[in-house]
Design an enzyme around this catalytic site. Structure first.
Site, PDB file in Angstrom:
ATOM      1  N   THR A 149      37.513  36.865 -37.105  1.00  0.00           N
ATOM      2  CA  THR A 149      38.495  37.128 -36.049  1.00  0.00           C
ATOM      3  C   THR A 149      38.321  36.175 -34.873  1.00  0.00           C
ATOM      4  OG1 THR A 149      36.993  38.795 -35.213  1.00  0.00           O
ATOM      5  CG2 THR A 149      38.839  39.588 -36.546  1.00  0.00           C
ATOM      6  N   GLY A 160      17.886  30.214 -39.627  1.00  0.00           N
ATOM      7  CA  GLY A 160      18.953  29.863 -40.554  1.00  0.00           C
ATOM      8  C   GLY A 160      19.376  31.000 -41.469  1.00  0.00           C
ATOM      9  N   GLY A 195      21.428  33.524 -40.520  1.00  0.00           N
ATOM     10  CA  GLY A 195      22.641  34.171 -40.030  1.00  0.00           C
ATOM     11  C   GLY A 195      22.375  35.205 -38.949  1.00  0.00           C
ATOM     12  N   LEU A 196      21.148  35.239 -38.436  1.00  0.00           N
ATOM     13  CA  LEU A 196      20.827  36.196 -37.368  1.00  0.00           C
ATOM     14  C   LEU A 196      20.789  35.501 -36.015  1.00  0.00           C
ATOM     15  CD1 LEU A 196      18.115  38.291 -39.240  1.00  0.00           C
ATOM     16  CD2 LEU A 196      20.534  38.843 -38.890  1.00  0.00           C
ATOM     17  N   SER A 197      21.213  34.249 -36.015  1.00  0.00           N
ATOM     18  CA  SER A 197      21.391  33.493 -34.795  1.00  0.00           C
ATOM     19  C   SER A 197      20.102  33.168 -34.044  1.00  0.00           C
ATOM     20  CB  SER A 197      22.379  34.211 -33.876  1.00  0.00           C
ATOM     21  OG  SER A 197      22.990  33.250 -33.082  1.00  0.00           O
ATOM     22  N   SER A 198      19.165  32.597 -34.771  1.00  0.00           N
ATOM     23  CA  SER A 198      17.960  32.086 -34.112  1.00  0.00           C
ATOM     24  C   SER A 198      18.331  30.950 -33.170  1.00  0.00           C
ATOM     25  CB  SER A 198      16.946  31.597 -35.148  1.00  0.00           C
ATOM     26  OG  SER A 198      17.406  30.428 -35.802  1.00  0.00           O
ATOM     27  N   GLU A 246      25.299  24.156 -27.753  1.00  0.00           N
ATOM     28  CA  GLU A 246      25.320  24.107 -29.226  1.00  0.00           C
ATOM     29  C   GLU A 246      26.513  23.286 -29.726  1.00  0.00           C
ATOM     30  OE1 GLU A 246      23.860  27.461 -31.202  1.00  0.00           O
ATOM     31  OE2 GLU A 246      24.716  26.934 -33.138  1.00  0.00           O
ATOM     32  N   ASP A 298      27.540  34.521 -30.655  1.00  0.00           N
ATOM     33  CA  ASP A 298      26.078  34.492 -30.783  1.00  0.00           C
ATOM     34  C   ASP A 298      25.399  34.520 -29.426  1.00  0.00           C
ATOM     35  OD1 ASP A 298      26.900  34.104 -33.333  1.00  0.00           O
ATOM     36  OD2 ASP A 298      26.012  32.111 -33.590  1.00  0.00           O
TER      37      ASP A 298
HETATM   38  P1  ADP Z   1      20.803  30.723 -37.350  1.00  0.00           P
HETATM   39  O1  ADP Z   1      21.280  30.570 -35.953  1.00  0.00           O
HETATM   40  O2  ADP Z   1      21.665  31.612 -38.180  1.00  0.00           O
HETATM   41  O3  ADP Z   1      19.366  31.139 -37.438  1.00  0.00           O
HETATM   42  P2  ADP Z   1      21.227  27.895 -37.331  1.00  0.00           P
HETATM   43  O4  ADP Z   1      21.268  26.880 -38.410  1.00  0.00           O
HETATM   44  O5  ADP Z   1      22.386  28.022 -36.428  1.00  0.00           O
HETATM   45  O6  ADP Z   1      20.895  29.292 -38.040  1.00  0.00           O
HETATM   46  O7  ADP Z   1      19.959  27.628 -36.410  1.00  0.00           O
HETATM   47  C1  ADP Z   1      18.683  27.397 -36.978  1.00  0.00           C
HETATM   48  C2  ADP Z   1      18.064  26.168 -36.329  1.00  0.00           C
HETATM   49  O8  ADP Z   1      17.762  26.452 -34.940  1.00  0.00           O
HETATM   50  C3  ADP Z   1      16.728  25.814 -36.937  1.00  0.00           C
HETATM   51  O9  ADP Z   1      16.889  24.991 -38.073  1.00  0.00           O
HETATM   52  C4  ADP Z   1      16.045  25.080 -35.785  1.00  0.00           C
HETATM   53  O10 ADP Z   1      16.515  23.746 -35.681  1.00  0.00           O
HETATM   54  C5  ADP Z   1      16.537  25.834 -34.568  1.00  0.00           C
HETATM   55  N1  ADP Z   1      15.595  26.901 -34.215  1.00  0.00           N
HETATM   56  C6  ADP Z   1      15.856  28.214 -34.147  1.00  0.00           C
HETATM   57  N2  ADP Z   1      14.763  28.912 -33.812  1.00  0.00           N
HETATM   58  C7  ADP Z   1      13.767  28.028 -33.666  1.00  0.00           C
HETATM   59  C8  ADP Z   1      12.370  28.116 -33.352  1.00  0.00           C
HETATM   60  N3  ADP Z   1      11.779  29.278 -33.138  1.00  0.00           N
HETATM   61  N4  ADP Z   1      11.657  26.974 -33.282  1.00  0.00           N
HETATM   62  C9  ADP Z   1      12.244  25.788 -33.513  1.00  0.00           C
HETATM   63  N5  ADP Z   1      13.524  25.637 -33.842  1.00  0.00           N
HETATM   64  C10 ADP Z   1      14.296  26.729 -33.926  1.00  0.00           C
HETATM   65 MG    MG Z   2      23.122  29.647 -35.357  1.00  0.00          MG
END
Ligand code: ADP
Ligand code: MG
Length: 384
Positions: free
Chosen positions: A37, A123, A125-128, A161, A173
């Protein structure tokens, strides 16, 4: 939190040979409702999970940015006045992007050192990625004080981003990571940015996230096709976005649309309606209806938007039969990835074990299951 923090502080001390002055935390998020959406200008509902990212840091007198990624065992250094997107340390770009956006907002960010640690699977899908950006902004706010509203911080991190990392993510996110609140779901109108935190009617509910481990190679292409179909359908109705097409308008002329456009549009228009209904359900204290809307959303993804896959359908169908489950659906883009389940606390262990077992019998794969309470958004953390 204490363990997460003390681990990050000890890694910082080991690497920089000093103690950090400040710390910040930001959580990951999960999409509860509102599938595809966002780019149609519609509504979404999300929750912050109890897994997040911590940054600890201190000032650097030499105008250098020194970053330590404890999870990756990597470090990288940059000049705060002269840095570019780094093709080797792509992880650092999420922090640098925030620095750049702050500088563009006339905030005088100087040198600093920071250590990063996260318990969000990267990576998945939980938005790290948003958690890393938002935690960076909250750390930098303490080192180089600035006044920005919470929404402005979310928007700034989204720009980081989009523009610096180069990923065209929507606002959901970063918004969720900033605005999360325990036992609350978050509502966002992607066009007007109107938003609300809505209390769950019951405190005894958890989120169970199950990663199907299914990854489908067509994702990029399918995603773009869906997006194009949505835009074509809205153009057919003479509207900028499907958000502007009412159900009545749609029903009156749907038979004139090509099959695929009709199905995609119906999904988006009804999904928007489901998010609005869920908002009302929360106001009315009806957790059961919220769960039913989640399950209906999945069926719509399955048959109308066609972004589900058999693995996700199996997980949702199985979950629905298990005791304590109020609702189940795929979460995120689809074509693989995870399902999200709303489950009564008393049944969470039994539910997670049964779902995992049945999926194993069915697919031969052990799907990771994460249980999360609905948790707080980003905040400062005391290092003392
Ligand atoms: P998602 O947001 O779903 O987890 P993304 O591909 O959007 O997947 O983001 C993942 C990327 O963000 C990782 O490959 C890395 O480059 C960066 N990232 C996220 N968390 C960390 C962390 N704790 N340390 C280093 N890089 C991170
Ligand atoms: Mg992400």
């Amino acid at each position: 939190m204490t363990d997460l923090l003390s681990y990050t502080i000890s890694r910082f001390q080991e690497h920089f040979d000093e103690a950090p002055e400040k710390a910040a935390y930001a959580p990951g998020r999960v999409e509860i409702l509102g599938n595809h959406t966002d780019y149609n200008g519609g509504y979404v509902m999300s929750a912050a999970i109890d897994k997040g990212t911590v940054l600890v840091g201190s000032l650097d007198e030499f105008d250098q940015i020194s970053l330590l990624a404890t999870d990756l065992n990597r470090n990288a250094e940059f000049n705060v006045n002269l840095f570019e997107r780094d093709a080797r340390s792509t992880w650092a770009n999420y922090v640098l992007g925030v620095v750049q956006q702050l500088q563009r907002s006339d905030i005088n960010v100087r040198g600093f050192k920071a250590a990063i640690h996260s318990i969000i699977p990267l990576g998945a899908g939980l938005s790290s990625s948003a958690a890393l950006e938002v935690a960076s902004a909250y750390l930098l706010k303490q080192l180089f004080p600035f006044e920005l509203s919470k929404m402005d911080v979310a928007l700034l991190c989204q720009r980081a981003e989009n523009q610096f990392v180069g990923v065209s993510s929507g606002l959901l996110d970063q918004f969720s990571s900033v605005f999360g609140a325990p036992n609350h779901l978050m509502f966002l109108d992607c066009r007007t940015l109107e938003n609300a935190q809505l209390r769950l009617p019951r405190e005894d509910l958890s989120l169970v996230i199950c990663d199907s481990l299914a990854k489908h190679s067509l994702v990029g292409g399918e995603y773009n096709t869906r997006r194009a179909e949505c835009m074509a359908a809205s153009a057919f109705f003479g509207k900028e976005l499907l958000r502007d097409v009412t159900i009545d308008e749609f029903n009156a002329r749907k038979s004139e649309l090509p099959d695929n456009q009709r199905k995609r549009a119906q999904h988006v228009i009804e999904e928007n309606e489901r998010v609005l209904q869920a908002r009302q359900a929360l106001v009315a204290g009806d957790a059961k209806l919220l769960g039913e809307l989640m399950t209906a959303s999945h069926q719509s993804s399955r048959y109308l938007f066609e972004n589900s896959v058999p693995e996700l359908d199996f997980l949702v169908d199985t979950a629905r039969e298990l005791p304590g489950c109020l609702g189940a659906r795929l979460t995120g883009g689809g074509w693989g990835g995870a399902t999200i389940n709303l489950v009564e606390d008393a049944f969470v262990d039994q539910f997670s074990a049964a779902l995992s077992e049945k999926y194993f019998e069915h697919s031969g794969r052990r799907a990771p299951v994460f249980v999360s309470t609905i948790s707080d958004g980003a905040h400062f953390v005391s290092v003392k």
